[in-house]
Design an enzyme around this catalytic site. Structure first.
Site, PDB file in Angstrom:
ATOM      1  N   SER A  58       0.776  -1.141  -0.111  1.00 46.04           N
ATOM      2  CA  SER A  58       0.005   0.115   0.013  1.00 46.04           C
ATOM      3  C   SER A  58       0.927   1.256   0.045  1.00 46.04           C
ATOM      4  O   SER A  58       1.576   1.415  -0.761  1.00 46.04           O
ATOM      5  CB  SER A  58      -1.122  -0.199   1.203  1.00 46.04           C
ATOM      6  OG  SER A  58      -1.544   1.238   1.252  1.00 46.04           O
ATOM      7  N   GLY A  70      -0.476  -1.846  14.407  1.00 50.04           N
ATOM      8  CA  GLY A  70      -0.859  -3.345  14.055  1.00 50.04           C
ATOM      9  C   GLY A  70       0.324  -3.979  13.084  1.00 50.04           C
ATOM     10  O   GLY A  70       0.183  -5.342  13.116  1.00 50.04           O
ATOM     11  N   ARG A  82      -2.540   3.904  20.834  1.00 51.35           N
ATOM     12  CA  ARG A  82      -2.952   2.864  20.362  1.00 51.35           C
ATOM     13  C   ARG A  82      -1.468   1.972  19.749  1.00 51.35           C
ATOM     14  O   ARG A  82      -0.809   2.760  18.999  1.00 51.35           O
ATOM     15  CB  ARG A  82      -4.205   2.700  19.425  1.00 51.35           C
ATOM     16  CG  ARG A  82      -3.782   3.132  18.059  1.00 51.35           C
ATOM     17  CD  ARG A  82      -4.957   3.117  17.137  1.00 51.35           C
ATOM     18  NE  ARG A  82      -4.890   1.675  16.603  1.00 51.35           N
ATOM     19  CZ  ARG A  82      -4.163   1.645  15.493  1.00 51.35           C
ATOM     20  NH1 ARG A  82      -3.293   2.251  14.642  1.00 51.35           N
ATOM     21  NH2 ARG A  82      -4.120   0.467  14.902  1.00 51.35           N
TER      22      ARG A  82
END
EC number: 5.4.2.3
Length: 556
Positions: A70, A513, A510
């Site tokens: 990506s 990932g 957070r």
């Protein structure tokens, strides 16, 4: 044990020795699948070919394997699996992907045997084409070799495959969805994809007011990030004929993929991509490397850069669909799905001004897409520009009924017809930059709304996004759609204490990932305050969550 199963479990993995697991390398299948420097991925790709066959057997459907990283730098690459109606790999199978990726040969065979025992139909004599795998790749120099590793894995486990070569990630999602729906999602070919989008766009634009032409210029300039989206946009334009004119820059003829261009570069830097001289009164957009993200932008009379991100694209689509539902007199709810990264002003505008249902989900398209499928009409866009709109079957059935009811007023039937064409234009499988671009162009025209007018619907609260490198990202856990930290103990209380010192502020952290990083997001009344709050929270993360290296420096 059935003899057919025993034969398949004892199948010689002909190419396995060519894909050993490098020493010291472990990877986890995350929100974006696997991503890493391309040189570390051949063994992963081979094993994902094996897994694709297993998943195809388990689901009795077609599976897609996309070789892409990506928006990552050109030196990286990655892989993600897709199934069903274009959905991401089932969350319950992500652990199998992670486990297989690092399994040495002996353990690999053991794991494959265990998974095969759980696959319905493994003992049958079903034709091998039922377990078909579709492979696609982006424009990275490493993609061709890595796609070959995938196909080696597929054939080693008795599967069949079709390699589509260069495709956007959303195109492969479409191909998987259309195969698994027996064509109900569209003809399962790239020609089918282009015809579906172009026909829906032209049908919508037939009802729009003619737009003023800018002499000697294109109405839209698209930054292709030097990725696969540029040549695929050229192909799409050949189907659109004269109904849309787009100038494409960073088209891959020169320049590196995602280097100083593309959606991520534009969003983070709030600036034009390389090679673009922006002019007042013109409209621009950027894709990312695999064409699943879309952002728009423009400059005003003073030359100030303005970004129309995923939040505002989502708002446009919600306004347009809400308007058509009212005109068609259809009592369905438009729901907007956001993550914690959505700007607070967008959430308030959607809730308070448009009176829409808004949900906050954990970061990751798989969470947004799953929730959207539960809604009448689910609109979701991450702030980075990745998103789509899903129309429930109940809605589409009623739309078809109104379209065909000659007793209904013409305006009502016309609105229902526009809703139908909108559902055909927007990729129902996944966020798709090419599809979304056409939708934005059509919706702005049909609403007689300019991009600056869309931008001005609400004013974003100033924000700042930072990253903090940590020893182990898995030591950070969150709750409440990632807006609150549960571990390390004391970190959330410390964040809240800092937030109280700023006006109209919020902040959350957070874990990434894909890498040992913690992402820090902060909003506040002024940019200076948002920068300060983000830095303060980044320091807390570094000190309380195992930060690596020097403490974060203040934003300058």
């Amino acid at each position: 044990m059935h003899p057919r199963m025993r034969v398949e479990m004892d199948t010689e993995l002909q190419h396995a020795d060519a894909y050993p697991v490098p020493s010291g390398i472990t990877m986890e299948y995350g929100t974006a699948g696997f991503r890493a420097p391309a040189c570390n991925l051949p063994h992963v790709m081979y094993r994902m070919g094996l897994l694709a066959v297993l998943r195809a057997r388990y689901t009795r459907g077609v599976i897609g394997v996309m070789v892409t990283a990506s928006h990552n730098p050109e030196e990286d690459n990655g892989v993600k699996l897709m199934e069903g109606l274009g959905d991401m790999l089932s969350v319950s199978w992500e652990k199998h992907a992670t486990s297989l990726a690092s399994a040495q040969l002996g353990e690999l065979r053991t794991q494959l045997s265990a998974l095969l025992r759980d696959c319905p139909g493994s003992e049958s004599s079903s034709p091998v084409q039922k377990y078909h795998v579709l492979i696609g790749q982006d424009t990275r120099a490493s993609s061709k070799v890595l796609a070959q590793a995938v196909s080696d894995g597929v054939t080693d486990l008795g599967g069949t495959f079709k390699d589509f070569g260069l495709v956007t990630t959303p195109q492969l999602h479409y191909l998987v969805a259309s195969h698994n729906s027996d064509g109900l999602m569209g003809e399962p070919s790239l020609d089918g994809y282009y015809r579906k989008l172009s026909e829906a766009y032209k049908a919508l634009m037939a009802q729009a007011k003619p737009q003023p032409k800018i002499e000697g210029s294109y109405p839209l300039t698209m930054d292709g990030a030097n990725g696969v989206g540029a040549p695929k946009m050229v192909e799409l334009l050949s189907y659109l004929k004269s109904s849309l004119a787009v100038k494409i820059i960073n088209n891959g003829e020169s320049g590196k993929l995602n280097h100083e261009c593309g959606a991520d570069y534009v969003k983070i830097g709030r600036r034009a991509p390389k090679g673009l001289q922006m002019l007042e009164g013109r409209i621009y957009c950027s894709l990312d490397g695999d064409a699943d993200r879309l952002l728009y932008y423009f400059v005003d009379k003073s030359g100030t850069f303005h970004l129309v991100d995923g939040d505002k694209i989502s708002t446009l689509m919600a306004i347009f669909i809400q308007h058509l539902l009212k005109e068609a007199q259809l009592p369905f709810q438009v729901s907007v799905l956001q993550t914690a990264y959505a700007n607070g002003s967008s959430t308030r505008y959607l809730k308070d001004t448009l009176q829409l249902q808004v949900y906050c989900l954990p970061t990751g398209v798989k969470y947004l897409h799953t929730k959207a499928k539960e809604c009448d009409i689910g609109v979701y866009f991450e702030a980075n520009g990745h998103g789509t709109v899903l129309f429930g079957k109940r809605v589409l059935d009623k739309v078809a009924e109104v379209m065909q009811d000659s007793s209904k007023p013409e305006t009502q039937r016309a609105a229902a017809t526009q809703l139908y064409h909108t559902s055909q234009l927007i990729n129902q499988a996944v966020g798709d930059a090419l599809s979304d671009l056409l939708a934005v162009e059509a919706m702005l025209s049909l609403l007689d709304l300019s991009l600056p007018q869309l931008y001005a619907l609400y004013t974003d609260i100033p924000s700042r996004l930072l990253k903090v490198k940590v020893i182990d990202r898995q030591q950070i856990t969150t709750t409440d759609a990632e807006r609150s930290v549960t571990h390390p103990e004391g970190l959330q209380a410390a964040i809240e204490e800092r937030v109280h010192h700023h006006l109209q502020a919020r902040a959350f952290v957070r874990p990434s990932g894909t890498e040992d990083m913690v992402r820090v997001y902060a909003e506040s009344k002024t940019q200076e305050s948002a920068d300060c709050l983000a830095h303060e929270v980044a320091l807390l993360v570094h000190r309380l969550a195992g930060g690596v290296g020097e403490e974060p420096r203040a934003t300058t």
